[in-house]
Design a protein around this motif. Structure first.
Motif: not given
Length: 242
Positions: A106, A116, A132, A137, A157, A159-160
């Motif tokens: 990341r 992201r 995840y 996620f 998926y 992350e936000s």
């Protein structure tokens, strides 16, 4: 445990690790897994990945042995960075290797300009989906993909919080662009397009290079814009790889 950039000398270890990891995580046939790993990570393909400026390939090494491997790619600056693979030796799972590889991957994707991280996991990979979810996620979409002649569902998926569909009007028809579902391409990413705001009816693809939807998909799953010639780049499960 050292997390470092993969090198060409790691290719044989990466092949063996990926094979054992997939055999432990996926219900695909042994022939499908073996054939895919050989094509993804033969010497030439691995070198090409290493030389891709948008790719991130990392290994987790301990005492000279490769315990984990991750492969990711920048889809677009200020857009998605996709985690394509995160493999950990089945004998060393539960020791935090996946988390360390994930964090390092990341960080490198963000350094390349990603806004992201996004991950794609086959629905039948229980451990992958749980990972995840554990990382916080959100599952934003799923899609049907053909792997060696069999349909599988792949979960997506991010992350936000997922972005809402954006309505657009093309030739007097209202369509909806999904910024959560993008595909890497030669000129600029393709985005999924739906005929309704509820994602019930898939329309096709939106080319972000020319801002049009005159996009075709061939029998091998390759996406190409008929207006500007933008063409999708091969992804991990593309028929061309199998």
């Amino acid at each position: 445990m050292e997390i470092r950039a993969a090198e060409q000398r790691d290719v044989e270890a990466v092949r063996e690790l990926s094979l054992r990891s997939m055999q432990a995580s996926y219900t695909l046939s042994p022939q499908t897994i073996e054939g895919a790993v050989k094509q993804w990570y033969d010497d030439e393909a691995f070198e090409e990945k290493l030389n891709d400026p948008d790719a991130v390939l990392l290994v987790a090494e301990e005492d000279g042995d490769i315990r984990g491997f991750s492969e990711a790619v920048l889809v677009a600056e200020d857009g998605d960075g996709d985690m394509n693979w995160l493999h950990v030796d089945p004998d060393y799972r539960g020791e935090g290797i996946a988390r360390r590889l994930f964090d390092a991957t990341r960080e490198r994707l963000m350094d390349k300009g990603a806004a992201r991280m996004r991950g794609r996991v086959l629905r039948d990979n229980t451990a992958g989906n749980e990972f995840y979810e554990h990382m916080g996620f959100n599952r934003v979409a799923d899609g049907s993909i053909d792997i060696d002649g069999t349909e599988h569902v792949e979960n997506v998926y991010v992350e936000s919080e997922p972005e809402e569909l954006e309505p657009i009007s093309i030739d007097g028809r209202e369509l909806f662009i999904d910024y959560n579902d993008s595909d890497r391409a030669t000129l600029a990413p393709f985005l999924a397009v739906y005929a309704d705001a509820g994602r019930d009816e898939r329309y096709g693809y939106y080319c972000t290079n020319c801002e049009g939807v005159d996009v075709a998909v061939d029998t091998m799953g390759r996406v190409e814009c008929n207006e500007c010639g933008n063409t999708s780049k091969a992804t991990r499960w593309d028929a061309a790889y199998l």
